[in-house]
Design a protein around this motif. Structure first.
Motif, PDB file in Angstrom:
ATOM      1  N   UNK A 347     -66.785  -2.231-125.610  1.00 18.99           N
ATOM      2  CA  UNK A 347     -67.243  -2.445-124.233  1.00 18.99           C
ATOM      3  C   UNK A 347     -67.414  -3.933-123.925  1.00 18.99           C
ATOM      4  N   UNK A 348     -67.991  -4.669-124.875  1.00 21.42           N
ATOM      5  CA  UNK A 348     -68.194  -6.110-124.673  1.00 21.42           C
ATOM      6  C   UNK A 348     -66.864  -6.858-124.675  1.00 21.42           C
ATOM      7  N   UNK A 349     -65.906  -6.405-125.499  1.00 20.50           N
ATOM      8  CA  UNK A 349     -64.580  -7.024-125.517  1.00 20.50           C
ATOM      9  C   UNK A 349     -63.888  -6.824-124.172  1.00 20.50           C
ATOM     10  N   UNK A 350     -64.021  -5.643-123.612  1.00 17.20           N
ATOM     11  CA  UNK A 350     -63.432  -5.357-122.293  1.00 17.20           C
ATOM     12  C   UNK A 350     -63.995  -6.324-121.254  1.00 17.20           C
ATOM     13  N   UNK A 351     -65.320  -6.536-121.270  1.00 17.90           N
ATOM     14  CA  UNK A 351     -65.935  -7.454-120.307  1.00 17.90           C
ATOM     15  C   UNK A 351     -65.463  -8.891-120.530  1.00 17.90           C
ATOM     16  N   UNK A 352     -65.486  -9.364-121.804  1.00 22.92           N
ATOM     17  CA  UNK A 352     -65.106 -10.745-122.106  1.00 22.92           C
ATOM     18  C   UNK A 352     -63.654 -11.004-121.729  1.00 22.92           C
ATOM     19  N   UNK A 353     -62.794 -10.066-122.044  1.00 20.60           N
ATOM     20  CA  UNK A 353     -61.381 -10.141-121.674  1.00 20.60           C
ATOM     21  C   UNK A 353     -61.237 -10.356-120.168  1.00 20.60           C
ATOM     22  N   UNK A 354     -61.941  -9.559-119.397  1.00 20.14           N
ATOM     23  CA  UNK A 354     -61.864  -9.630-117.932  1.00 20.14           C
ATOM     24  C   UNK A 354     -62.473 -10.945-117.415  1.00 20.14           C
ATOM     25  N   UNK A 355     -63.577 -11.384-118.022  1.00 19.79           N
ATOM     26  CA  UNK A 355     -64.290 -12.590-117.583  1.00 19.79           C
ATOM     27  C   UNK A 355     -63.447 -13.846-117.814  1.00 19.79           C
ATOM     28  N   UNK A 356     -62.810 -13.946-118.981  1.00 26.34           N
ATOM     29  CA  UNK A 356     -62.057 -15.154-119.314  1.00 26.34           C
ATOM     30  C   UNK A 356     -60.752 -15.282-118.535  1.00 26.34           C
ATOM     31  N   UNK A 357     -60.288 -14.199-117.952  1.00 26.74           N
ATOM     32  CA  UNK A 357     -59.078 -14.292-117.128  1.00 26.74           C
ATOM     33  C   UNK A 357     -59.310 -15.150-115.885  1.00 26.74           C
ATOM     34  N   UNK A 358     -60.573 -15.346-115.528  1.00 27.53           N
ATOM     35  CA  UNK A 358     -60.907 -16.188-114.373  1.00 27.53           C
ATOM     36  C   UNK A 358     -61.433 -17.560-114.798  1.00 27.53           C
ATOM     37  N   UNK A 359     -61.296 -17.921-116.082  1.00 26.13           N
ATOM     38  CA  UNK A 359     -61.794 -19.196-116.603  1.00 26.13           C
ATOM     39  C   UNK A 359     -60.983 -20.339-116.007  1.00 26.13           C
ATOM     40  N   UNK A 360     -61.660 -21.279-115.351  1.00 30.95           N
ATOM     41  CA  UNK A 360     -60.977 -22.339-114.607  1.00 30.95           C
ATOM     42  C   UNK A 360     -60.713 -23.591-115.440  1.00 30.95           C
ATOM     43  N   UNK A 361     -61.461 -23.776-116.514  1.00 31.03           N
ATOM     44  CA  UNK A 361     -61.298 -24.977-117.323  1.00 31.03           C
ATOM     45  C   UNK A 361     -60.378 -24.674-118.507  1.00 31.03           C
ATOM     46  N   UNK A 362     -60.418 -25.522-119.543  1.00 29.23           N
ATOM     47  CA  UNK A 362     -59.481 -25.360-120.659  1.00 29.23           C
ATOM     48  C   UNK A 362     -60.099 -24.495-121.756  1.00 29.23           C
ATOM     49  N   UNK A 363     -59.295 -23.576-122.275  1.00 28.18           N
ATOM     50  CA  UNK A 363     -59.736 -22.662-123.324  1.00 28.18           C
ATOM     51  C   UNK A 363     -58.725 -22.687-124.466  1.00 28.18           C
TER      52      UNK A 363
END
Length: 705
Positions: A347-363
């Motif tokens: 469940x947490x992986x699903x959220x993190x996956x979705x959250x980082x798709x909108x990450x605006x800086x460098x990853x």
């Protein structure tokens, strides 16, 4: 090492140099050129760690040309010392010169006996080892675990330091003498999301750590955050720990309190400054900071109660989640994540996956989760053959391009092999044929682009090596058919002493065709459910029933602890399953355990290596049903693919708990969710479950889905 020992060592080097027949002294001008080259290399950045003695043996075996250069300089400096003391590099204390002059004269008077090549080589190694030991004594605790070399920047240094992009060309990095990167280039563009991939143990984590510690030339304008360690266990709540990460906001809020107190006392001077601080806090979104921090914690699985709980009352895994939440809350210019999904449930992986798709800086993220890399990454960086190669697109795009690259390299190698055979058939020796092929490859390329590539490349042409793919093959023997029901729980109630029941009146069963993935948030009892099925836990009420012929194969995160730590993997398999030596090694190799690890003690293996031994043992036990709890931890991407293939070929029953959505998809597992003290089949497929989880958190599904 004392001054006398230093003198003796130099005498030894000079005696050794005199023993080599036919050697000519180099002109002074050439010697100075060599010194300039050495000085240029020393000008490169060289950074060391904490372990001074770990590289001694590895550094001894350097190339012979460097050894000869050291010896030549030693002999030449001896003669130059007698003529002049103008150069600082050649100055020596009077007592050292006195100690060395007489032996050198004696050596000149009576020529030493000629030594064989083998004896000369042995003396070289002894001299090199002695010199390195002396250097380690004199270099204030000597060299450490890591050594880094990179090109220095001059003309564009100011512009580069103000950049948000990273470009480091031709850097090299070694650990305890093992080369991890050689003349590699690190190129990171602001706003892109990179996935760093490659086999385990090749240096991915080492690269992240060196970037975080700025041992590589990261521009000063870039703030780097490497999420590596769990937060400190103390009385600070999880939510406050996250908020405290923003030091500037905390400082401004403290200043507001102080200024408000001064204002209450009638100080008009505080009024203007107070307004400025209010404006700064508003600009950084201080009013919404707590709401944003709570959103991140909720997405990572924290209930409202857990968010306000002191971190000392959280387990290490949950404190690691707080550390990840803090990194996401801070939003650094460059965020470095190393296997972030390892500490999370599905469940947490699903959220993190979705959250980082909108990450605006460098990853820049290292992960073995292919779905995660596909959804999050805009680029893939492949660590291969000690260099970094860049591919636009997600992981699936990278795989297609890499496979095409491998085909082209194989074709070029086959063409080279054909040329070599043709030349040898024409009468050339093997060495002559190789030299001819290398010479042809080094001919100047036509066109401006070819000339530019040659100017940029400092590597000498060499024979192509046959491309070798990293392959792993897992397999589980197919069992005989068993009549259902083969395994089930009947009216089971279970709870740990002093706690509420996790399950009440639970009924569940599997057969030889079952493919089940158990899902649900942390703490609901997924692992407990598997332990009840395997018989490791006894129900408080009800019973577990199984076919009397059923053999259950269990893999969990603690399986490696059951291995015999003082035995090698080969010895363990030989003793446990009466396998011969050769078959034991063959089995371990098939599961991806490197050959050098077959015969060392289990306690000296890494977590990933022990996991492969456990899988090999599991196959030897010939189970009818596989029960696996987070089997992908400690496995790389290729091994997870191999595990999925093995599970698909296996004709027995499979039930697993995993945070790796691709493993669940590839094995076509039916989802069962643990909730309300029971377990129920999910209505729909994985995408339906993903949407349900995000809807419950109030999150919007990212556009990539």
């Amino acid at each position: 090492m004392g001054r006398a020992n230093c003198a003796n060592l130099r005498v030894f080097l000079r005696l050794f140099s005199s023993a080599q027949m036919g050697r000519k002294k180099k002109p002074a001008q050439r010697k100075e050129t060599k010194r300039d080259d050495v000085a240029t290399k020393v000008g490169q950045m060289k950074l060391t760690g904490d372990d001074p003695e770990s590289e001694t043996e590895d550094r001894v075996v350097e190339d012979e040309e460097e050894e000869e250069k050291l010896e030549d300089e030693s002999v030449e400096s001896s003669s130059k010392e007698k003529d002049t003391k103008t150069s600082e590099e050649n100055e020596e204390p009077d007592d050292v010169q006195a100690a060395s002059a007489a032996p050198v004269a004696a050596a000149t008077a009576s020529a030493p006996p000629q030594l064989s090549r083998k004896e000369l080589k042995k003396q070289k190694k002894q001299a090199k080892r002695a010199q390195l030991m002396m250097e380690m004594e004199e270099e204030s605790k000597g060299l450490g675990q890591y050594t880094v070399a990179q090109q220095s920047r001059a003309a564009d240094s100011l512009l580069y330091e103000q950049s948000r992009d990273i470009k480091i060309e031709k850097f090299s990095l070694s650990a305890r003498g093992k080369e991890l990167f050689v003349n590699a280039t690190l190129a990171v563009t602001y706003g892109r999301r990179y996935g760093l991939v490659g086999p385990n143990g090749m240096g991915k984590t080492t690269l992240l750590r060196h970037m975080a510690e700025r041992k590589l030339s990261i521009p000063a304008n870039i703030d780097v955050l490497y999420c590596e360690q769990e937060v400190q266990a103390d009385d600070t709540s999880a939510i406050q720990t996250v908020l405290n990460a923003n030091l500037k906001q905390i400082r401004l809020q403290d200043e507001v309190k102080r200024l408000e107190e001064e204002l209450d006392k009638g100080s008009d001077a505080a009024s203007d400054r107070l307004q400025e601080v209010y404006d700064e806090l508003e600009a950084m979104g201080a009013d919404s900071a707590e709401a944003r921090a709570r959103r991140i914690l909720a997405g990572l699985g924290f209930t409202a109660d857990m968010q306000d709980r002191p971190t000392k009352h959280l387990s290490g895994g949950w404190r690691m989640r707080v550390s990840l939440a803090r990194a996401l809350f801070m939003e650094p210019t460059l965020l470095l994540l190393d296997e972030p999904t390892n500490h999370l449930d599905l469940n947490a992986v699903i959220w993190l996956d979705n959250y980082l798709q909108s990450w605006k800086k460098t990853l820049l993220v290292v992960s073995h989760n292919q779905d995660f890399l596909n959804n999050v990454c805009t680029d893939v960086v492949h660590l291969d053959d000690k260099k970094l190669y860049y591919y636009r697109g997600n992981y699936d795009s990278f795989k297609k391009m890499y496979q095409q690259k491998q085909k082209e390299m194989t074709k070029a190698w086959e063409k080279q092999k054909k040329s070599l055979n043709s030349l040898k058939t024409g009468g050339m020796s093997s060495q002559q044929a190789k030299a001819k092929v290398v010479k042809d490859a080094s001919r100047p390329k036509k066109g401006a682009r070819g000339r530019r590539e040659e100017e940029e490349s400092e590597e000498k042409p060499e024979l192509l090596k046959r491309p070798r793919e990293y392959t792993v093959k897992f397999s589980f023997p197919s069992p005989p058919n068993l009549n259902p029901p083969i395994l089930g729980l009947y009216d089971v109630t279970f709870g740990y002493p002093g706690n509420d029941p996790l399950f009440e009146k639970l009924n569940f069963g599997i057969d030889m065709t079952s493919r089940i993935a158990v899902v649900g948030p942390n703490g609901v009892g997924k692992s407990t459910f598997l332990n009840l099925l395997s018989g490791k836990l006894e129900p408080v009420e009800g019973e577990m029933r199984k076919n009397h012929r059923l053999r259950i194969g269990v893999y969990n995160q603690h399986s490696a602890d059951q291995l015999t730590m003082d035995e090698s993997p080969v010895e363990y398999l030989q003793r446990t399953f009466d396998l011969d030596y050769q078959n034991s090694r063959k089995l371990l190799g098939r599961y991806g355990l490197q050959s050098h690890a077959h015969t060392i003690r289990m306690r000296d293996l890494s977590g990933g290596q022990k996991a492969r031994v456990v899988f090999a043992e599991l196959a030897c036990r010939k189970p009818d049903v596989l029960i696996m709890d987070e089997p992908t931890n400690n496995l790389d991407i290729e091994s997870i693919d191999a595990l999925a293939d093995a599970m698909n070929e296996f004709t027995g029953g499979v039930i697993l708990v995993s945070h790796d959505s691709r493993l669940i998809r590839e094995t076509e597992c039916q989802l069962w969710v643990v909730e309300d003290r029971s377990i129920n089949e999910v209505d729909g497929d994985f995408d339906d479950y993903r949407k349900e989880i995000l809807d419950a958190l109030g999150e919007q599904l990212a556009q990539g889905h």
